[in-house]
Scaffold this motif. Structure first.
Motif, PDB file in Angstrom:
ATOM      1  N   GLY A   3      34.412   1.526 -44.878  1.00 55.03           N
ATOM      2  CA  GLY A   3      33.035   1.064 -44.886  1.00 55.03           C
ATOM      3  C   GLY A   3      32.023   2.175 -44.679  1.00 55.03           C
ATOM      4  O   GLY A   3      30.814   1.929 -44.635  1.00 55.03           O
ATOM      5  N   LYS A   4      32.480   3.399 -44.564  1.00 53.63           N
ATOM      6  CA  LYS A   4      31.572   4.533 -44.397  1.00 53.63           C
ATOM      7  C   LYS A   4      30.702   4.700 -45.636  1.00 53.63           C
ATOM      8  O   LYS A   4      31.176   4.621 -46.761  1.00 53.63           O
ATOM      9  CB  LYS A   4      32.373   5.817 -44.145  1.00 53.63           C
ATOM     10  CG  LYS A   4      31.520   7.063 -43.977  1.00 53.63           C
ATOM     11  CD  LYS A   4      32.373   8.305 -43.772  1.00 53.63           C
ATOM     12  CE  LYS A   4      31.499   9.550 -43.667  1.00 53.63           C
ATOM     13  NZ  LYS A   4      32.322  10.773 -43.482  1.00 53.63           N
ATOM     14  N   VAL A   5      29.396   4.944 -45.418  1.00 53.80           N
ATOM     15  CA  VAL A   5      28.474   5.132 -46.530  1.00 53.80           C
ATOM     16  C   VAL A   5      28.698   6.502 -47.155  1.00 53.80           C
ATOM     17  O   VAL A   5      28.579   7.530 -46.488  1.00 53.80           O
ATOM     18  CB  VAL A   5      27.010   4.990 -46.066  1.00 53.80           C
ATOM     19  CG1 VAL A   5      26.060   5.285 -47.226  1.00 53.80           C
ATOM     20  CG2 VAL A   5      26.754   3.580 -45.527  1.00 53.80           C
ATOM     21  N   VAL A   6      29.039   6.507 -48.432  1.00 49.01           N
ATOM     22  CA  VAL A   6      29.212   7.763 -49.174  1.00 49.01           C
ATOM     23  C   VAL A   6      27.849   8.263 -49.631  1.00 49.01           C
ATOM     24  O   VAL A   6      27.521   9.436 -49.487  1.00 49.01           O
ATOM     25  CB  VAL A   6      30.154   7.559 -50.374  1.00 49.01           C
ATOM     26  CG1 VAL A   6      30.301   8.850 -51.181  1.00 49.01           C
ATOM     27  CG2 VAL A   6      31.512   7.045 -49.914  1.00 49.01           C
ATOM     28  N   TRP A   7      27.052   7.358 -50.190  1.00 49.28           N
ATOM     29  CA  TRP A   7      25.652   7.650 -50.510  1.00 49.28           C
ATOM     30  C   TRP A   7      24.892   6.350 -50.636  1.00 49.28           C
ATOM     31  O   TRP A   7      25.487   5.300 -50.867  1.00 49.28           O
ATOM     32  CB  TRP A   7      25.504   8.508 -51.783  1.00 49.28           C
ATOM     33  CG  TRP A   7      26.075   7.931 -53.060  1.00 49.28           C
ATOM     34  CD1 TRP A   7      27.285   8.231 -53.630  1.00 49.28           C
ATOM     35  CD2 TRP A   7      25.472   6.958 -53.918  1.00 49.28           C
ATOM     36  NE1 TRP A   7      27.477   7.513 -54.782  1.00 49.28           N
ATOM     37  CE2 TRP A   7      26.366   6.726 -54.989  1.00 49.28           C
ATOM     38  CE3 TRP A   7      24.265   6.253 -53.897  1.00 49.28           C
ATOM     39  CZ2 TRP A   7      26.102   5.818 -56.018  1.00 49.28           C
ATOM     40  CZ3 TRP A   7      23.991   5.352 -54.921  1.00 49.28           C
ATOM     41  CH2 TRP A   7      24.898   5.139 -55.961  1.00 49.28           C
ATOM     42  N   ASN A   8      23.588   6.423 -50.442  1.00 50.73           N
ATOM     43  CA  ASN A   8      22.739   5.262 -50.702  1.00 50.73           C
ATOM     44  C   ASN A   8      21.323   5.730 -51.013  1.00 50.73           C
ATOM     45  O   ASN A   8      20.906   6.808 -50.593  1.00 50.73           O
ATOM     46  CB  ASN A   8      22.740   4.278 -49.525  1.00 50.73           C
ATOM     47  CG  ASN A   8      21.868   4.723 -48.377  1.00 50.73           C
ATOM     48  OD1 ASN A   8      22.270   5.543 -47.562  1.00 50.73           O
ATOM     49  ND2 ASN A   8      20.664   4.189 -48.316  1.00 50.73           N
ATOM     50  N   ARG A   9      20.590   4.924 -51.745  1.00 51.41           N
ATOM     51  CA  ARG A   9      19.197   5.211 -52.067  1.00 51.41           C
ATOM     52  C   ARG A   9      18.539   3.926 -52.539  1.00 51.41           C
ATOM     53  O   ARG A   9      19.205   2.971 -52.935  1.00 51.41           O
ATOM     54  CB  ARG A   9      19.087   6.274 -53.161  1.00 51.41           C
ATOM     55  CG  ARG A   9      19.884   5.983 -54.415  1.00 51.41           C
ATOM     56  CD  ARG A   9      19.731   7.050 -55.474  1.00 51.41           C
ATOM     57  NE  ARG A   9      18.398   7.048 -56.050  1.00 51.41           N
ATOM     58  CZ  ARG A   9      18.128   7.402 -57.303  1.00 51.41           C
ATOM     59  NH1 ARG A   9      19.114   7.797 -58.116  1.00 51.41           N
ATOM     60  NH2 ARG A   9      16.918   7.384 -57.772  1.00 51.41           N
ATOM     61  N   ASN A  10      17.209   3.889 -52.437  1.00 52.34           N
ATOM     62  CA  ASN A  10      16.475   2.752 -52.982  1.00 52.34           C
ATOM     63  C   ASN A  10      16.001   3.138 -54.378  1.00 52.34           C
ATOM     64  O   ASN A  10      15.020   3.853 -54.541  1.00 52.34           O
ATOM     65  CB  ASN A  10      15.292   2.367 -52.091  1.00 52.34           C
ATOM     66  CG  ASN A  10      14.668   1.050 -52.551  1.00 52.34           C
ATOM     67  OD1 ASN A  10      14.082   0.966 -53.615  1.00 52.34           O
ATOM     68  ND2 ASN A  10      14.802   0.020 -51.730  1.00 52.34           N
ATOM     69  N   VAL A  11      16.725   2.674 -55.373  1.00 50.56           N
ATOM     70  CA  VAL A  11      16.455   3.054 -56.760  1.00 50.56           C
ATOM     71  C   VAL A  11      15.146   2.459 -57.252  1.00 50.56           C
ATOM     72  O   VAL A  11      14.442   3.068 -58.059  1.00 50.56           O
ATOM     73  CB  VAL A  11      17.631   2.633 -57.663  1.00 50.56           C
ATOM     74  CG1 VAL A  11      17.362   2.978 -59.125  1.00 50.56           C
ATOM     75  CG2 VAL A  11      18.919   3.310 -57.195  1.00 50.56           C
ATOM     76  N   ARG A  12      14.784   1.282 -56.736  1.00 49.54           N
ATOM     77  CA  ARG A  12      13.519   0.677 -57.156  1.00 49.54           C
ATOM     78  C   ARG A  12      12.342   1.555 -56.769  1.00 49.54           C
ATOM     79  O   ARG A  12      11.444   1.820 -57.580  1.00 49.54           O
ATOM     80  CB  ARG A  12      13.344  -0.708 -56.529  1.00 49.54           C
ATOM     81  CG  ARG A  12      12.065  -1.412 -57.004  1.00 49.54           C
ATOM     82  CD  ARG A  12      11.606  -2.465 -56.038  1.00 49.54           C
ATOM     83  NE  ARG A  12      11.129  -1.905 -54.783  1.00 49.54           N
ATOM     84  CZ  ARG A  12       9.928  -1.383 -54.619  1.00 49.54           C
ATOM     85  NH1 ARG A  12       9.074  -1.283 -55.617  1.00 49.54           N
ATOM     86  NH2 ARG A  12       9.572  -0.921 -53.437  1.00 49.54           N
ATOM     87  N   GLN A  13      12.328   2.019 -55.535  1.00 51.93           N
ATOM     88  CA  GLN A  13      11.231   2.873 -55.084  1.00 51.93           C
ATOM     89  C   GLN A  13      11.241   4.212 -55.790  1.00 51.93           C
ATOM     90  O   GLN A  13      10.205   4.705 -56.225  1.00 51.93           O
ATOM     91  CB  GLN A  13      11.326   3.073 -53.570  1.00 51.93           C
ATOM     92  CG  GLN A  13      11.083   1.809 -52.764  1.00 51.93           C
ATOM     93  CD  GLN A  13      11.270   2.016 -51.277  1.00 51.93           C
ATOM     94  OE1 GLN A  13      11.696   3.081 -50.826  1.00 51.93           O
ATOM     95  NE2 GLN A  13      10.962   0.988 -50.489  1.00 51.93           N
ATOM     96  N   ASP A  14      12.415   4.797 -55.937  1.00 53.71           N
ATOM     97  CA  ASP A  14      12.511   6.100 -56.576  1.00 53.71           C
ATOM     98  C   ASP A  14      12.058   6.049 -58.031  1.00 53.71           C
ATOM     99  O   ASP A  14      11.445   6.994 -58.537  1.00 53.71           O
ATOM    100  CB  ASP A  14      13.951   6.617 -56.518  1.00 53.71           C
ATOM    101  CG  ASP A  14      14.406   6.886 -55.090  1.00 53.71           C
ATOM    102  OD1 ASP A  14      13.533   6.974 -54.206  1.00 53.71           O
ATOM    103  OD2 ASP A  14      15.616   6.991 -54.873  1.00 53.71           O
TER     104      ASP A  14
END
Length: 290
Positions: A126-137
Protein backbone atom coordinates in the motif's frame (compact mmCIF):
# COMPACT_ATOMS: atom_id res chain seq x y z
CA UNK A 1 -19.53 -4.47 1.28
CA UNK A 2 -20.14 -8.22 1.12
CA UNK A 3 -17.84 -10.69 -0.59
CA UNK A 4 -19.33 -14.17 -1.09
CA UNK A 5 -17.58 -17.51 -1.16
CA UNK A 6 -18.20 -18.04 -4.86
CA UNK A 7 -16.28 -14.89 -5.79
CA UNK A 8 -13.34 -15.66 -3.51
CA UNK A 9 -12.75 -18.85 -5.52
CA UNK A 10 -12.95 -17.12 -8.90
CA UNK A 11 -10.03 -16.13 -11.12
CA UNK A 12 -8.38 -12.75 -11.10
CA UNK A 13 -10.56 -9.73 -11.87
CA UNK A 14 -7.82 -7.09 -11.98
CA UNK A 15 -9.85 -4.10 -13.12
CA UNK A 16 -13.31 -2.80 -13.98
CA UNK A 17 -15.28 -5.32 -16.10
CA UNK A 18 -12.75 -8.11 -15.57
CA UNK A 19 -9.74 -9.53 -17.36
CA UNK A 20 -11.23 -9.14 -20.85
CA UNK A 21 -13.10 -5.88 -20.15
CA UNK A 22 -16.40 -7.58 -21.03
CA UNK A 23 -18.01 -8.15 -17.62
CA UNK A 24 -17.93 -11.93 -18.09
CA UNK A 25 -16.23 -14.42 -15.79
CA UNK A 26 -15.05 -17.73 -17.25
CA UNK A 27 -15.27 -19.38 -13.84
CA UNK A 28 -17.96 -21.98 -13.18
CA UNK A 29 -19.80 -21.95 -9.87
CA UNK A 30 -22.43 -24.13 -8.28
CA UNK A 31 -25.65 -22.09 -7.95
CA UNK A 32 -27.00 -21.77 -4.44
CA UNK A 33 -30.28 -20.33 -3.24
CA UNK A 34 -28.62 -18.97 -0.12
CA UNK A 35 -24.84 -18.63 -0.50
CA UNK A 36 -22.85 -18.47 2.70
CA UNK A 37 -21.35 -15.08 3.59
CA UNK A 38 -17.74 -15.60 4.61
CA UNK A 39 -16.98 -12.07 5.75
CA UNK A 40 -18.05 -8.45 5.75
CA UNK A 41 -15.98 -5.26 5.89
CA UNK A 42 -16.87 -1.62 6.49
CA UNK A 43 -15.29 0.32 3.62
CA UNK A 44 -17.25 3.60 3.80
CA UNK A 45 -19.73 5.22 1.45
CA UNK A 46 -19.25 4.77 -2.26
CA UNK A 47 -20.08 3.04 -5.51
CA UNK A 48 -16.70 1.58 -6.34
CA UNK A 49 -16.61 -2.02 -7.48
CA UNK A 50 -13.93 -4.62 -6.64
CA UNK A 51 -10.72 -5.76 -8.27
CA UNK A 52 -9.22 -9.14 -7.40
CA UNK A 53 -5.61 -10.19 -7.88
CA UNK A 54 -4.19 -13.33 -6.37
CA UNK A 55 -5.40 -13.59 -2.79
CA UNK A 56 -6.31 -9.91 -2.42
CA UNK A 57 -9.35 -7.72 -2.99
CA UNK A 58 -9.17 -3.98 -3.71
CA UNK A 59 -11.90 -1.35 -3.45
CA UNK A 60 -12.53 2.23 -2.25
CA UNK A 61 -14.87 4.11 0.06
CA UNK A 62 -15.38 7.46 1.79
CA UNK A 63 -15.75 8.36 5.47
CA UNK A 64 -15.18 11.48 7.59
CA UNK A 65 -13.78 13.67 4.82
CA UNK A 66 -11.40 11.06 3.46
CA UNK A 67 -11.37 8.55 0.63
CA UNK A 68 -9.73 5.25 1.47
CA UNK A 69 -8.22 2.66 -0.84
CA UNK A 70 -8.65 -0.75 0.77
CA UNK A 71 -6.81 -4.03 0.31
CA UNK A 72 -8.47 -7.05 1.96
CA UNK A 73 -7.42 -10.65 2.25
CA UNK A 74 -9.86 -12.48 -0.04
CA UNK A 75 -10.21 -15.52 2.20
CA UNK A 76 -10.66 -13.84 5.57
CA UNK A 77 -11.69 -10.25 4.88
CA UNK A 78 -8.91 -8.95 7.11
CA UNK A 79 -7.44 -5.60 6.15
CA UNK A 80 -4.03 -6.10 4.55
CA UNK A 81 -3.48 -2.35 4.13
CA UNK A 82 -5.38 0.88 3.54
CA UNK A 83 -4.46 4.31 2.29
CA UNK A 84 -6.54 7.41 3.03
CA UNK A 85 -6.42 10.91 1.60
CA UNK A 86 -8.49 14.06 2.05
CA UNK A 87 -11.50 14.20 -0.25
CA UNK A 88 -14.92 15.83 -0.46
CA UNK A 89 -17.95 13.56 -0.08
CA UNK A 90 -19.46 15.14 -3.20
CA UNK A 91 -23.05 14.26 -2.32
CA UNK A 92 -24.63 16.63 -4.87
CA UNK A 93 -27.37 14.75 -6.77
CA UNK A 94 -26.61 11.43 -5.02
CA UNK A 95 -25.20 9.94 -1.80
CA UNK A 96 -21.64 10.76 -2.73
CA UNK A 97 -18.47 8.86 -2.04
CA UNK A 98 -16.11 7.05 -4.36
CA UNK A 99 -17.18 5.90 -7.83
CA UNK A 100 -14.11 4.50 -9.62
CA UNK A 101 -12.63 1.02 -9.23
CA UNK A 102 -8.94 0.36 -8.56
CA UNK A 103 -6.90 -1.09 -11.42
CA UNK A 104 -4.29 -3.73 -10.58
CA UNK A 105 -1.32 -4.14 -12.91
CA UNK A 106 1.35 -6.56 -11.69
CA UNK A 107 2.82 -5.17 -8.47
CA UNK A 108 1.01 -1.83 -8.74
CA UNK A 109 -2.50 -0.51 -8.00
CA UNK A 110 -3.77 2.59 -9.81
CA UNK A 111 -6.65 4.83 -8.70
CA UNK A 112 -8.37 7.91 -10.12
CA UNK A 113 -10.48 9.85 -7.61
CA UNK A 114 -13.58 11.86 -8.45
CA UNK A 115 -11.56 15.06 -8.07
CA UNK A 116 -8.58 14.14 -10.23
CA UNK A 117 -6.18 12.64 -7.68
CA UNK A 118 -4.19 9.80 -9.23
CA UNK A 119 -2.37 7.27 -7.06
CA UNK A 120 0.08 4.54 -7.91
CA UNK A 121 0.54 2.23 -4.93
CA UNK A 122 2.54 -0.89 -4.23
CA UNK A 123 0.00 -3.73 -4.29
CA UNK A 124 1.76 -5.68 -1.54
CA UNK A 125 2.22 -2.92 1.03
CA UNK A 126 0.00 0.00 0.00
CA UNK A 127 3.01 2.31 -0.08
CA UNK A 128 2.51 5.28 -2.41
CA UNK A 129 4.88 5.02 -5.37
CA UNK A 130 3.69 8.32 -6.83
CA UNK A 131 0.63 10.53 -6.80
CA UNK A 132 -0.50 13.83 -8.29
CA UNK A 133 -3.68 15.78 -8.96
CA UNK A 134 -3.88 15.57 -12.74
CA UNK A 135 -6.96 17.79 -12.91
CA UNK A 136 -5.18 20.70 -11.28
CA UNK A 137 -1.95 20.15 -13.17
CA UNK A 138 -3.76 20.05 -16.50
CA UNK A 139 -6.35 22.70 -15.57
CA UNK A 140 -9.25 20.40 -16.46
CA UNK A 141 -12.88 21.04 -15.62
CA UNK A 142 -14.60 18.47 -13.40
CA UNK A 143 -17.79 16.85 -14.76
CA UNK A 144 -20.93 17.25 -12.63
CA UNK A 145 -20.55 13.94 -10.78
CA UNK A 146 -16.75 13.97 -10.69
CA UNK A 147 -14.48 11.61 -12.58
CA UNK A 148 -15.75 8.05 -12.57
CA UNK A 149 -13.86 5.94 -15.12
CA UNK A 150 -11.15 3.60 -13.88
CA UNK A 151 -7.55 3.90 -15.12
CA UNK A 152 -6.60 1.77 -18.12
CA UNK A 153 -3.08 0.31 -18.29
CA UNK A 154 -1.72 -0.26 -21.79
CA UNK A 155 1.95 -1.23 -21.88
CA UNK A 156 3.80 1.55 -20.08
CA UNK A 157 0.90 3.99 -20.35
CA UNK A 158 -1.86 4.83 -17.88
CA UNK A 159 -4.91 6.23 -19.68
CA UNK A 160 -7.53 8.31 -17.83
CA UNK A 161 -10.94 9.58 -18.92
CA UNK A 162 -10.25 13.28 -18.37
CA UNK A 163 -10.71 16.17 -20.76
CA UNK A 164 -12.33 15.69 -24.15
CA UNK A 165 -10.60 12.43 -25.08
CA UNK A 166 -8.28 11.40 -22.27
CA UNK A 167 -4.98 11.98 -20.53
CA UNK A 168 -2.04 9.59 -20.82
CA UNK A 169 0.56 9.23 -18.06
CA UNK A 170 3.76 7.25 -17.76
CA UNK A 171 2.65 4.51 -15.39
CA UNK A 172 6.08 4.28 -13.76
CA UNK A 173 6.45 7.97 -12.89
CA UNK A 174 3.10 9.71 -13.38
CA UNK A 175 4.59 12.04 -15.99
CA UNK A 176 2.09 13.36 -18.54
CA UNK A 177 2.67 11.90 -21.99
CA UNK A 178 -0.20 13.72 -23.69
CA UNK A 179 -3.49 15.35 -22.78
CA UNK A 180 -6.62 16.26 -24.71
CA UNK A 181 -8.57 19.50 -24.80
CA UNK A 182 -10.15 20.94 -21.65
CA UNK A 183 -13.72 19.88 -22.38
CA UNK A 184 -16.24 17.89 -20.39
CA UNK A 185 -15.26 14.29 -19.75
CA UNK A 186 -17.81 11.51 -19.65
CA UNK A 187 -17.92 8.81 -17.00
CA UNK A 188 -16.90 5.63 -18.83
CA UNK A 189 -13.68 3.68 -18.40
CA UNK A 190 -11.39 3.82 -21.46
CA UNK A 191 -12.13 0.68 -23.46
CA UNK A 192 -9.07 -0.97 -25.07
CA UNK A 193 -9.13 -1.96 -28.74
CA UNK A 194 -6.75 -1.76 -31.69
CA UNK A 195 -6.51 0.23 -34.91
CA UNK A 196 -4.16 -0.82 -37.71
CA UNK A 197 -2.38 -3.03 -35.21
CA UNK A 198 -1.77 -0.19 -32.75
CA UNK A 199 -3.24 0.00 -29.21
CA UNK A 200 -6.27 2.29 -29.10
CA UNK A 201 -9.09 3.09 -26.70
CA UNK A 202 -12.68 4.31 -26.91
CA UNK A 203 -13.58 7.03 -24.42
CA UNK A 204 -17.02 8.43 -23.58
CA UNK A 205 -16.81 12.22 -23.35
CA UNK A 206 -19.57 14.62 -22.33
CA UNK A 207 -20.77 14.88 -25.93
CA UNK A 208 -19.40 11.95 -27.89
CA UNK A 209 -17.63 8.62 -27.98
CA UNK A 210 -14.08 9.04 -29.29
CA UNK A 211 -11.43 6.52 -30.30
CA UNK A 212 -7.82 7.58 -29.76
CA UNK A 213 -4.41 6.08 -30.38
CA UNK A 214 -3.03 5.39 -26.92
CA UNK A 215 0.60 6.22 -27.73
CA UNK A 216 -0.12 9.66 -29.17
CA UNK A 217 -3.67 10.68 -28.28
CA UNK A 218 -4.41 11.18 -31.98
CA UNK A 219 -8.16 10.86 -32.62
CA UNK A 220 -9.16 7.97 -34.88
CA UNK A 221 -12.88 8.60 -35.06
CA UNK A 222 -15.60 10.41 -33.17
CA UNK A 223 -19.33 9.80 -32.93
CA UNK A 224 -21.49 12.68 -31.72
CA UNK A 225 -23.57 11.31 -28.82
CA UNK A 226 -25.52 13.89 -26.83
CA UNK A 227 -27.04 12.64 -23.59
CA UNK A 228 -28.82 14.66 -20.90
CA UNK A 229 -26.30 16.06 -18.38
CA UNK A 230 -23.45 14.60 -20.43
CA UNK A 231 -23.84 11.21 -18.78
CA UNK A 232 -22.09 8.93 -21.23
CA UNK A 233 -21.12 6.41 -18.59
CA UNK A 234 -21.60 2.91 -19.97
CA UNK A 235 -18.55 1.38 -21.63
CA UNK A 236 -18.91 0.52 -25.32
CA UNK A 237 -18.83 -3.05 -26.64
CA UNK A 238 -16.63 -3.80 -29.65
CA UNK A 239 -17.30 -6.90 -31.72
CA UNK A 240 -16.63 -7.94 -35.31
CA UNK A 241 -15.85 -4.44 -36.58
CA UNK A 242 -18.82 -2.85 -34.87
CA UNK A 243 -19.36 -0.85 -31.68
CA UNK A 244 -22.44 -0.90 -29.44
CA UNK A 245 -23.06 2.33 -27.49
CA UNK A 246 -25.83 2.99 -24.99
CA UNK A 247 -26.79 5.77 -22.54
CA UNK A 248 -29.62 6.50 -20.11
CA UNK A 249 -31.97 9.47 -19.71
CA UNK A 250 -34.10 8.18 -22.62
CA UNK A 251 -31.14 8.41 -25.02
CA UNK A 252 -31.10 4.75 -25.99
CA UNK A 253 -28.51 2.79 -27.92
CA UNK A 254 -26.90 2.39 -31.31
CA UNK A 255 -24.72 0.01 -33.27
CA UNK A 256 -22.11 1.66 -35.47
CA UNK A 257 -19.79 0.15 -38.08
CA UNK A 258 -16.08 0.93 -37.92
CA UNK A 259 -14.01 1.91 -40.91
CA UNK A 260 -14.73 5.59 -41.44
CA UNK A 261 -14.96 8.82 -39.46
CA UNK A 262 -17.60 9.28 -38.22
CA UNK A 263 -18.61 5.61 -38.19
CA UNK A 264 -22.02 5.06 -39.85
CA UNK A 265 -24.95 4.06 -37.65
CA UNK A 266 -26.32 0.59 -38.43
CA UNK A 267 -29.33 0.85 -36.15
CA UNK A 268 -30.68 2.71 -33.12
CA UNK A 269 -33.13 1.71 -30.40
CA UNK A 270 -34.52 2.80 -27.06
CA UNK A 271 -35.00 -0.78 -25.88
CA UNK A 272 -31.64 -0.61 -24.09
CA UNK A 273 -30.73 2.53 -22.09
CA UNK A 274 -27.62 1.84 -20.02
CA UNK A 275 -27.33 4.78 -17.66
CA UNK A 276 -24.29 3.47 -15.76
CA UNK A 277 -23.79 -0.30 -16.08
CA UNK A 278 -22.68 -1.55 -19.52
CA UNK A 279 -24.34 -4.48 -21.22
CA UNK A 280 -22.68 -7.83 -21.76
CA UNK A 281 -22.53 -9.67 -25.09
CA UNK A 282 -23.09 -13.44 -25.06
CA UNK A 283 -23.77 -15.55 -28.12
CA UNK A 284 -24.73 -12.59 -30.29
CA UNK A 285 -27.22 -11.24 -27.73
CA UNK A 286 -26.89 -8.13 -25.57
CA UNK A 287 -27.99 -8.31 -21.93
CA UNK A 288 -28.25 -5.23 -19.72
CA UNK A 289 -30.21 -3.14 -17.29
CA UNK A 290 -32.56 -0.57 -18.80
Amino acid sequence: FVFSATLVQAGDWPHWRGAKFDGISEERIQPSASPKILWKAAAGIGFSSFSVAGSRVFTMGHEDGKDTIWCFDAASGKTVWSHSYDSDLGDKYFEGGTTGTPTVDGSRVFVLSRWGDVFCLDAASGKVVWNRNVRQDGDFRIPDWGYSGSPLVSGGTLLLNMGESGVALDKATGRTIWQSKNKDAGYSTPYPCSADGKPAAIIGSGRSYIAVEIATGNPLWSLDWRTSYGVNAADPIVHDGQVFISSGYEKGCALVKLGSNPPPVVWTSKAMRNQMSPSILIGGHLYGID
